[in-house]
Design an enzyme around this catalytic site. Structure first.
Site, short mmCIF file in Angstrom:
data_model
loop_
_atom_site.label_atom_id
_atom_site.label_comp_id
_atom_site.label_asym_id
_atom_site.label_seq_id
_atom_site.Cartn_x
_atom_site.Cartn_y
_atom_site.Cartn_z
N ARG A 1 13.59 3.11 41.58
CA ARG A 1 13.09 4.33 42.23
C ARG A 1 13.29 4.27 43.75
O ARG A 1 12.99 3.27 44.39
CB ARG A 1 11.61 4.50 41.90
CG ARG A 1 10.95 5.73 42.54
CD ARG A 1 10.27 5.38 43.84
NE ARG A 1 9.50 6.51 44.37
CZ ARG A 1 8.99 6.54 45.60
NH1 ARG A 1 9.16 5.52 46.41
NH2 ARG A 1 8.32 7.57 46.01
N THR B 1 10.04 1.08 54.62
CA THR B 1 8.98 1.02 53.60
C THR B 1 9.35 0.09 52.46
O THR B 1 10.53 -0.19 52.24
CB THR B 1 8.74 2.44 53.02
OG1 THR B 1 7.55 2.45 52.24
CG2 THR B 1 9.90 2.89 52.14
N THR C 1 3.92 3.59 55.14
CA THR C 1 5.31 3.61 55.58
C THR C 1 5.35 3.83 57.08
O THR C 1 4.64 4.68 57.60
CB THR C 1 6.07 4.76 54.89
OG1 THR C 1 6.18 4.46 53.52
CG2 THR C 1 7.46 4.97 55.49
N THR D 1 5.43 10.11 55.91
CA THR D 1 4.84 9.09 55.05
C THR D 1 4.16 9.83 53.90
O THR D 1 3.85 11.01 54.01
CB THR D 1 3.83 8.20 55.82
OG1 THR D 1 3.34 7.18 54.93
CG2 THR D 1 2.67 8.98 56.37
N GLY D 2 3.96 9.12 52.80
CA GLY D 2 3.31 9.77 51.67
C GLY D 2 4.22 9.80 50.47
O GLY D 2 5.23 9.09 50.42
N SER E 1 2.89 -2.25 52.68
CA SER E 1 3.73 -1.10 52.34
C SER E 1 5.10 -1.16 53.01
O SER E 1 5.90 -0.25 52.86
CB SER E 1 3.06 0.21 52.76
OG SER E 1 1.82 0.35 52.11
N1 ASP Z 1 7.07 7.55 51.47
C1 ASP Z 1 7.09 6.31 50.75
C2 ASP Z 1 7.82 6.47 49.47
O1 ASP Z 1 7.64 7.47 48.80
C3 ASP Z 1 5.75 5.75 50.42
C4 ASP Z 1 4.65 5.80 51.43
O2 ASP Z 1 4.76 6.40 52.50
O3 ASP Z 1 3.62 5.20 51.13
O4 ASP Z 1 8.52 5.57 49.07
#
Ligand code: ASP
Length: 330
Positions: free
Chosen positions: A218, A208, A190, A241-242, A88
């Protein structure tokens, strides 16, 4: 780091009737603005999203030699960027739906300076390029090919970031997916890191490869100052994160820091920031978001929507903790 294997495949517009959530301990009452009065920081601290012992140990090496929080967070997250097993972040990251690994990162120092790169390819250490943007340009963000060109000008090597493992998984996904984006509930790795140094200064970094198999172009929250990361040296810092879309919509990390400014503890502030997301998104059961925060006194907190998110704290040699973040009970 413990790998979370489960990838939930679903369209971004998954519909569903969701029953009202019960918050574990989220404060919703308004509080008078009570600025944090810093007590003396007796020791440095580093806190990072996920169980990343190599990264926190690397950051600690800088802090224990009286290095700056800024150097510590950069050195710390670089470990994950270079680790091909972390799919990631950095080299080995999962590609977008066209098979290109694109990196997003940002960094912020104790003076409110910041730098970011978005949608950058072929350069492993996105966080260090972000730092160069902060220190060597009058701008805060460079994107895509121009960020990559800037990195080469600064001496960063060109590398292939797509490993055989990530490529093979992407080819599998292409067969099955019909190009539906993947919403990860559990697989969010991330790396966001916050540190306080011996002088009491706070800095942060976030890096990330973004949401797996995202549309080309994106950008999520991670490189966006205020969303994936925010630091205010008088108050504290937060990182996320997320699912980036939800974090951007609520300017999550800035929100956490502002809530701490109003007197919330880091834990309470993270809980309220998650609460804002679930209030706005009836499909919150399909997504994961996690926040961590530290205030000027070195107090920490972390909170997420779903179980499975943990964060790591290193605050004394021999005393490292991996903490499972508390989460929303739905
Ligand atoms: N926050 C990151 C994103 O949306 C992805 C992740 O944390 O897995 O790009």
């Amino acid at each position: 780091m413990k790998r979370r294997k489960f990838l939930k495949k679903s369209s971004l517009s998954t519909a569903g009737i969701i029953s009202a959530p019960i918050l574990t301990s989220c404060k919703t009452d308004s509080k008078a603005e009570v600025p944090i009065t810093p007590t003396t920081i007796t020791k440095p601290i580093v806190i990072a999203t996920w169980n990343v012992p190599n990264s926190t140990a690397e950051a600690w090496k800088v802090l224990e030699k009286n290095g700056s929080a800024l150097d510590a967070v950069e050195a710390g997250v670089k470990m994950e960027e270079a680790d091909v097993n972390n799919q990631s972040v950095g080299k080995g990251g999962r590609p977008d739906r066209d098979g290109n690994v694109t990196l997003d990162a940002c960094i912020m120092d104790q003076n409110g300076n910041c730098g970011a790169v978005v949608y950058m390819q072929n350069v492993t250490h996105a966080v260090s390029v972000a730092r160069k943007v902060m220190e060597d340009t009058p701008h805060v963000m460079l994107a895509g090919k121009s960020a990559e060109k800037f990195a080469y000008e600064k001496g960063f090597p060109k590398e292939n970031l797509l490993t055989e493992k990530s490529k093979a998984e992407w080819l599998e996904w292409k067969k099955e997916s019909k190009y539906a984006p993947v919403i990860n509930i559990e697989n969010h790795d991330t790396i966001g890191m916050l540190a306080i140094d011996e002088k009491g200064d706070i800095s942060g970094a976030c890096t990330t490869s973004g949401m797996a198999y995202k549309m080309a172009g994106r950008i999520g929250d991670s490189p966006i100052i205020g969303s994936g990361l925010f630091v205010d040296n008088e108050i504290g810092g937060a990182t996320a994160t997320g699912q980036g879309e939800e974090i951007v919509k609520t300017v999550g990390s800035f929100l956490v820091v502002e809530l701490m400014r109003q007197g919330r503890s880091p834990q309470e502030a993270c809980e309220e920031a998650v609460n804002r997301i679930i209030k706005n998104d009836p499909n919150f059961k399909d997504i994961q978001v996690g926040y961590i925060a530290v205030n000027k006194n070195g107090e920490t907190g972390g909170y997420c929507i779903h179980p499975g998110f943990s964060y790591r704290i290193f605050s004394e040699k021999g005393h490292e903790n991996n903490i499972s973040a508390s989460y929303l009970k739905v």
